[in-house]
Design a protein around this motif. Structure first.
Motif, short mmCIF file in Angstrom:
data_model
loop_
_atom_site.label_atom_id
_atom_site.label_comp_id
_atom_site.label_asym_id
_atom_site.label_seq_id
_atom_site.Cartn_x
_atom_site.Cartn_y
_atom_site.Cartn_z
N GLY A 88 0.80 -1.23 0.00
CA GLY A 88 0.00 0.00 0.00
C GLY A 88 0.82 1.27 0.00
N PRO A 89 1.79 1.42 0.93
CA PRO A 89 2.59 2.65 0.96
C PRO A 89 3.35 2.88 -0.34
CG PRO A 89 2.82 1.47 3.01
CD PRO A 89 2.08 0.56 2.10
N VAL A 90 3.85 1.78 -0.95
CA VAL A 90 4.59 1.90 -2.21
C VAL A 90 3.68 2.45 -3.31
CG1 VAL A 90 5.91 0.69 -3.97
CG2 VAL A 90 6.21 0.11 -1.55
N MET A 91 2.43 1.93 -3.41
CA MET A 91 1.49 2.37 -4.45
C MET A 91 1.06 3.83 -4.20
SD MET A 91 1.28 0.08 -6.68
CE MET A 91 -0.09 0.74 -7.61
N SER A 92 0.97 4.18 -2.93
CA SER A 92 0.61 5.57 -2.62
C SER A 92 1.69 6.53 -3.13
CB SER A 92 0.43 5.75 -1.11
OG SER A 92 -0.65 4.98 -0.64
N ILE A 93 2.96 6.15 -2.91
CA ILE A 93 4.05 6.99 -3.39
C ILE A 93 4.06 7.04 -4.92
CG2 ILE A 93 6.56 7.24 -3.46
CD1 ILE A 93 6.63 5.90 -0.68
N ALA A 94 3.80 5.88 -5.57
CA ALA A 94 3.75 5.84 -7.04
C ALA A 94 2.63 6.73 -7.58
CB ALA A 94 3.57 4.40 -7.51
N HIS A 95 1.47 6.69 -6.91
CA HIS A 95 0.35 7.54 -7.34
C HIS A 95 0.65 9.02 -7.15
CE1 HIS A 95 -2.92 4.95 -8.61
NE2 HIS A 95 -2.66 4.10 -7.60
#
Length: 323
Positions: free
Chosen positions: A61-68
């Motif tokens: 989740g945190p990784v996808m948030s940063i990517a978004h």
């Protein structure tokens, strides 16, 4: 030590069991974020499948948030970590995974065209090797990305955008036309106003000229009337003077005798003489003034005697006819 100075991705790297796996995870998430027509759940499941052998030890989740969030600082840091830590075999494996998550549906977005080339350059993968790997995995050649600055791109990939752009151009043209028509209308109105003003000025000037001419005619007519009155007054005064002079003359001199009185005077008679008196007087005057009595005198004397005798004869004839 306080962690307030670290970004979210830096904290993930600090807590990660494998920083290169965490960095690769963010780059793959960056590719997935630019997949079209894919839900967030599908992105996370696909990322979990591809990275199931990773040893990062934290949630996706945190990784996808940063990517978004499109955190370029985090993406740059992940690229540096991968570039530093990856071997040639690992670099090819990362490119394999990136191509896989970018082309699962058989299509590749424009953004991922550039992201794959960025990753290949980052991992020292030659363009020819990238093309070969893409051909093996997708069965299609890696073509040059289309130019998004051309209308043809948006007609194909985003017809709604092109239609909106065409509508905006049409609206702009309509506004320009309306603005031009308004400007022309304002110009015509201004010209009409100037023409009307000029016409009013001409009418006012004409009115002044007419008033001046009317005044001049009135003054001329008044002058003529005054002159006529003066002439009439002068004539009247002259007539009055003549009448007064005639009256004075009549008062100062006796009225001229009439013809009968003159004829009687020639014969030496006074008014009231009878016809017999006229005959006697004529005989007497004829004897005294007959020209034959002066035949021995000068011609001048004879002429004067003839003239006297003729007056006596005329007076006698007139009186005999009158009585």
């Amino acid at each position: 030590m306080s962690t307030a100075r670290f970004s979210p991705f830096e904290l993930l790297l600090l807590k990660s069991r494998s920083q290169v796996d965490t960095a690769t995870l963010l780059l793959l998430g960056w590719v997935l974020v630019h997949r079209q027509h894919v839900s967030e759940g599908q992105r996370r499941r696909r990322l979990a499948q591809v990275t199931s052998q990773f040893r990062h030890g934290h949630e996706l989740g945190p990784v996808m948030s940063i990517a978004h969030s499109q955190d370029l600082h985090a993406i740059q840091l992940a690229a540096e970590v991968v570039r530093k830590e990856c071997s040639k075999e690992r670099s090819l494996s990362v490119m394999h995974q990136a191509i896989t998550v970018a082309t699962d549906d058989g299509d590749i977005s424009l953004a991922n065209h550039y992201i794959l080339r960025f990753l290949a350059d980052l991992l020292n993968v030659a363009p020819a090797t990238l093309g070969t790997l893409f051909q093996e995995l997708t069965g299609q050649p890696l073509r040059q990305p289309e130019d998004p600055s051309r209308d043809a791109y948006w007609q194909t990939h985003d017809p709604a955008y092109y239609a909106q752009k065409a509508q905006e151009e049409a609206d702009a043209a309509q506004r320009e036309k309306a603005s031009q028509e308004q400007a022309e209308q304002q110009q015509r109105a201004k010209a009409d106003k100037q023409q009307e003003k000029k016409q009013k000025q001409q009418e006012k000037k004409q009115q002044k000229e007419d008033a001046r001419r009317a005044k001049a005619r009135a003054e001329q007519s008044s002058a003529e009337q005054k002159a006529e009155k003066a002439r009439a007054e002068q004539a009247r005064q002259e007539q009055a003077r003549q009448e007064e002079s005639r009256q004075r003359q009549q008062r100062s001199s006796p009225p001229p005798p009439d013809r009968t009185t003159r004829a009687l005077a020639v014969l030496g008679l006074t008014p009231g003489a009878s016809k017999t008196d006229v005959r006697r007087a004529y005989r007497r005057m004829a004897q005294l003034h007959h020209p034959d009595r002066f035949y021995s005198d000068s011609e001048h004397q004879v002429a004067l005697a003839s003239a006297r005798f003729q007056r006596i004869k005329n007076a006698y004839d007139y009186l005999m006819q009158t009585y």
